[in-house]
Design a protein around this motif. Sequence first.
Motif, PDB file in Angstrom:
ATOM      1  N   MET A   1       0.716  -1.087  -0.094  1.00 29.69           N
ATOM      2  CA  MET A   1       0.110   0.076  -0.206  1.00 29.69           C
ATOM      3  C   MET A   1       0.988   1.205  -0.050  1.00 29.69           C
ATOM      4  O   MET A   1       2.185   1.371   0.598  1.00 29.69           O
ATOM      5  CB  MET A   1      -0.999  -0.187   0.949  1.00 29.69           C
ATOM      6  CG  MET A   1      -1.963   0.745   1.291  1.00 29.69           C
ATOM      7  SD  MET A   1      -3.068   0.524   2.578  1.00 29.69           S
ATOM      8  CE  MET A   1      -3.617   2.171   3.099  1.00 29.69           C
ATOM      9  N   GLY A   2       0.614   1.965  -0.636  1.00 25.65           N
ATOM     10  CA  GLY A   2       1.323   3.391  -0.711  1.00 25.65           C
ATOM     11  C   GLY A   2       1.286   4.313   0.556  1.00 25.65           C
ATOM     12  O   GLY A   2       0.146   4.128   1.348  1.00 25.65           O
ATOM     13  N   GLY A   3       2.398   4.863   0.920  1.00 23.87           N
ATOM     14  CA  GLY A   3       2.416   5.609   1.983  1.00 23.87           C
ATOM     15  C   GLY A   3       4.022   5.355   2.504  1.00 23.87           C
ATOM     16  O   GLY A   3       4.639   5.028   2.051  1.00 23.87           O
ATOM     17  N   GLU A   4       4.142   6.560   3.713  1.00 20.97           N
ATOM     18  CA  GLU A   4       5.667   6.897   4.029  1.00 20.97           C
ATOM     19  C   GLU A   4       5.574   5.966   5.292  1.00 20.97           C
ATOM     20  O   GLU A   4       4.637   5.589   6.087  1.00 20.97           O
ATOM     21  CB  GLU A   4       5.850   8.195   4.317  1.00 20.97           C
ATOM     22  CG  GLU A   4       5.755   9.303   3.080  1.00 20.97           C
ATOM     23  CD  GLU A   4       5.931  10.613   3.451  1.00 20.97           C
ATOM     24  OE1 GLU A   4       6.312  10.955   4.635  1.00 20.97           O
ATOM     25  OE2 GLU A   4       5.941  11.245   2.486  1.00 20.97           O
ATOM     26  N   THR A   5       6.808   5.747   5.771  1.00 16.31           N
ATOM     27  CA  THR A   5       7.133   4.933   6.994  1.00 16.31           C
ATOM     28  C   THR A   5       6.524   5.599   8.274  1.00 16.31           C
ATOM     29  O   THR A   5       6.071   5.243   9.482  1.00 16.31           O
ATOM     30  CB  THR A   5       8.490   4.506   7.257  1.00 16.31           C
ATOM     31  OG1 THR A   5       9.303   5.691   7.189  1.00 16.31           O
ATOM     32  CG2 THR A   5       8.985   3.686   5.951  1.00 16.31           C
ATOM     33  N   ALA A   6       6.603   7.145   8.125  1.00 15.53           N
ATOM     34  CA  ALA A   6       6.258   7.909   9.191  1.00 15.53           C
ATOM     35  C   ALA A   6       4.563   7.538   9.546  1.00 15.53           C
ATOM     36  O   ALA A   6       4.104   7.436  10.616  1.00 15.53           O
ATOM     37  CB  ALA A   6       6.309   9.336   9.034  1.00 15.53           C
ATOM     38  N   GLN A   7       3.805   7.482   8.483  1.00 11.55           N
ATOM     39  CA  GLN A   7       2.354   6.945   8.601  1.00 11.55           C
ATOM     40  C   GLN A   7       2.235   5.754   9.062  1.00 11.55           C
ATOM     41  O   GLN A   7       1.297   5.463   9.634  1.00 11.55           O
ATOM     42  CB  GLN A   7       1.974   7.245   7.246  1.00 11.55           C
ATOM     43  CG  GLN A   7       1.678   8.726   6.590  1.00 11.55           C
ATOM     44  CD  GLN A   7       1.336   8.699   4.923  1.00 11.55           C
ATOM     45  OE1 GLN A   7       1.351   7.640   4.250  1.00 11.55           O
ATOM     46  NE2 GLN A   7       0.741   9.696   5.005  1.00 11.55           N
ATOM     47  N   ALA A   8       3.229   4.690   8.508  1.00 12.50           N
ATOM     48  CA  ALA A   8       2.819   3.491   9.111  1.00 12.50           C
ATOM     49  C   ALA A   8       3.143   3.334  10.628  1.00 12.50           C
ATOM     50  O   ALA A   8       2.514   2.518  11.290  1.00 12.50           O
ATOM     51  CB  ALA A   8       4.089   2.570   8.581  1.00 12.50           C
ATOM     52  N   PHE A   9       4.014   4.105  10.946  1.00 11.78           N
ATOM     53  CA  PHE A   9       4.547   4.199  12.425  1.00 11.78           C
ATOM     54  C   PHE A   9       3.520   4.637  13.329  1.00 11.78           C
ATOM     55  O   PHE A   9       3.045   4.207  14.332  1.00 11.78           O
ATOM     56  CB  PHE A   9       5.689   4.974  12.817  1.00 11.78           C
ATOM     57  CG  PHE A   9       7.007   3.987  12.742  1.00 11.78           C
ATOM     58  CD1 PHE A   9       7.390   2.773  13.262  1.00 11.78           C
ATOM     59  CD2 PHE A   9       8.001   4.427  11.768  1.00 11.78           C
ATOM     60  CE1 PHE A   9       8.414   2.224  13.285  1.00 11.78           C
ATOM     61  CE2 PHE A   9       9.081   3.845  11.431  1.00 11.78           C
ATOM     62  CZ  PHE A   9       9.384   2.544  12.148  1.00 11.78           C
ATOM     63  N   GLY A  10       2.794   5.712  12.617  1.00 14.06           N
ATOM     64  CA  GLY A  10       1.551   6.414  13.282  1.00 14.06           C
ATOM     65  C   GLY A  10       0.432   5.386  13.663  1.00 14.06           C
ATOM     66  O   GLY A  10      -0.295   5.351  14.468  1.00 14.06           O
ATOM     67  N   LEU A  11       0.097   4.718  12.405  1.00 18.84           N
ATOM     68  CA  LEU A  11      -0.971   3.695  12.482  1.00 18.84           C
ATOM     69  C   LEU A  11      -0.836   2.566  13.304  1.00 18.84           C
ATOM     70  O   LEU A  11      -1.516   1.954  14.040  1.00 18.84           O
ATOM     71  CB  LEU A  11      -1.417   3.183  10.920  1.00 18.84           C
ATOM     72  CG  LEU A  11      -1.758   4.044   9.998  1.00 18.84           C
ATOM     73  CD1 LEU A  11      -1.853   3.765   8.671  1.00 18.84           C
ATOM     74  CD2 LEU A  11      -3.426   4.555  10.410  1.00 18.84           C
ATOM     75  N   LEU A  12       0.727   2.361  13.357  1.00 17.40           N
ATOM     76  CA  LEU A  12       1.032   1.185  14.315  1.00 17.40           C
ATOM     77  C   LEU A  12       0.588   1.638  15.710  1.00 17.40           C
ATOM     78  O   LEU A  12       0.214   0.582  16.347  1.00 17.40           O
ATOM     79  CB  LEU A  12       2.403   0.951  14.103  1.00 17.40           C
ATOM     80  CG  LEU A  12       3.178  -0.228  14.862  1.00 17.40           C
ATOM     81  CD1 LEU A  12       2.607  -1.887  14.361  1.00 17.40           C
ATOM     82  CD2 LEU A  12       4.684  -0.228  15.034  1.00 17.40           C
ATOM     83  N   VAL A  13       1.164   2.748  15.922  1.00 21.05           N
ATOM     84  CA  VAL A  13       0.856   3.159  17.608  1.00 21.05           C
ATOM     85  C   VAL A  13      -0.326   3.140  18.012  1.00 21.05           C
ATOM     86  O   VAL A  13      -1.121   2.611  18.845  1.00 21.05           O
ATOM     87  CB  VAL A  13       1.765   4.442  17.706  1.00 21.05           C
ATOM     88  CG1 VAL A  13       1.309   5.121  19.062  1.00 21.05           C
ATOM     89  CG2 VAL A  13       3.440   4.366  17.733  1.00 21.05           C
ATOM     90  N   LEU A  14      -1.281   3.862  16.804  1.00 23.01           N
ATOM     91  CA  LEU A  14      -2.943   3.802  17.006  1.00 23.01           C
ATOM     92  C   LEU A  14      -3.344   2.530  17.198  1.00 23.01           C
ATOM     93  O   LEU A  14      -4.444   2.370  17.810  1.00 23.01           O
ATOM     94  CB  LEU A  14      -3.334   4.901  15.999  1.00 23.01           C
ATOM     95  CG  LEU A  14      -3.094   6.201  16.225  1.00 23.01           C
ATOM     96  CD1 LEU A  14      -3.730   7.050  15.059  1.00 23.01           C
ATOM     97  CD2 LEU A  14      -3.666   7.106  17.248  1.00 23.01           C
ATOM     98  N   GLY A  15      -2.924   1.709  16.279  1.00 21.09           N
ATOM     99  CA  GLY A  15      -3.367   0.360  16.274  1.00 21.09           C
ATOM    100  C   GLY A  15      -3.326  -0.453  17.651  1.00 21.09           C
ATOM    101  O   GLY A  15      -4.179  -1.096  18.096  1.00 21.09           O
ATOM    102  N   ILE A  16      -2.121  -0.359  18.112  1.00 19.89           N
ATOM    103  CA  ILE A  16      -1.653  -0.950  19.435  1.00 19.89           C
ATOM    104  C   ILE A  16      -2.579  -0.213  20.576  1.00 19.89           C
ATOM    105  O   ILE A  16      -2.975  -0.938  21.513  1.00 19.89           O
ATOM    106  CB  ILE A  16       0.112  -0.727  19.877  1.00 19.89           C
ATOM    107  CG1 ILE A  16       0.686  -1.738  18.812  1.00 19.89           C
ATOM    108  CG2 ILE A  16       0.078  -1.104  21.224  1.00 19.89           C
ATOM    109  CD1 ILE A  16       2.209  -1.396  19.166  1.00 19.89           C
ATOM    110  N   LEU A  17      -2.518   0.953  20.460  1.00 23.50           N
ATOM    111  CA  LEU A  17      -3.390   1.608  21.534  1.00 23.50           C
ATOM    112  C   LEU A  17      -4.897   1.183  21.561  1.00 23.50           C
ATOM    113  O   LEU A  17      -5.684   1.329  22.620  1.00 23.50           O
ATOM    114  CB  LEU A  17      -3.332   3.210  21.472  1.00 23.50           C
ATOM    115  CG  LEU A  17      -2.101   3.786  21.946  1.00 23.50           C
ATOM    116  CD1 LEU A  17      -2.029   5.165  21.746  1.00 23.50           C
ATOM    117  CD2 LEU A  17      -1.856   3.487  23.447  1.00 23.50           C
TER     118      LEU A  17
END
Length: 118
Positions: free
Chosen positions: A72-88
């Motif tokens: 999926m298109g996107g930057e790694t900064a977006q992926a890290f943000g989604l990762l943190v929100l997903g964990i929370l």
Amino acid sequence: MASRRNVQYSRLSTDDDDEYDGSRSRRYDPRFDYSPKAFDKIPWRSIALALFLLCLGLLLLFLSLFIFTGHMGGETAQAFGLLVLGILAFLPGFYETRIAYYSWRGAEGYRFASIPDY
């Protein structure tokens, strides 16, 4: 400095359950009322919220995984943000859902009273 020596003090009771004025009448306090029906009440809104958080967390974790792997298109900064929100979102949803499932199955030590009711 003058001291008051003629003050009449009353002795405090040794029983902690007595009222201050010395009366023996007990008032009803619902905080200490035990009823087994309170343990059987199923908090449906809390379980629905837990399932929503579980699904939202899984969705955000999968989106971050797809961004990390390049599907999926996107930057790694977006992926890290989604990762943190997903964990929370995933952790409290999983925790509450697990308690609800074990309570429904009747596992020892798990009750619906452990889930806060809103």
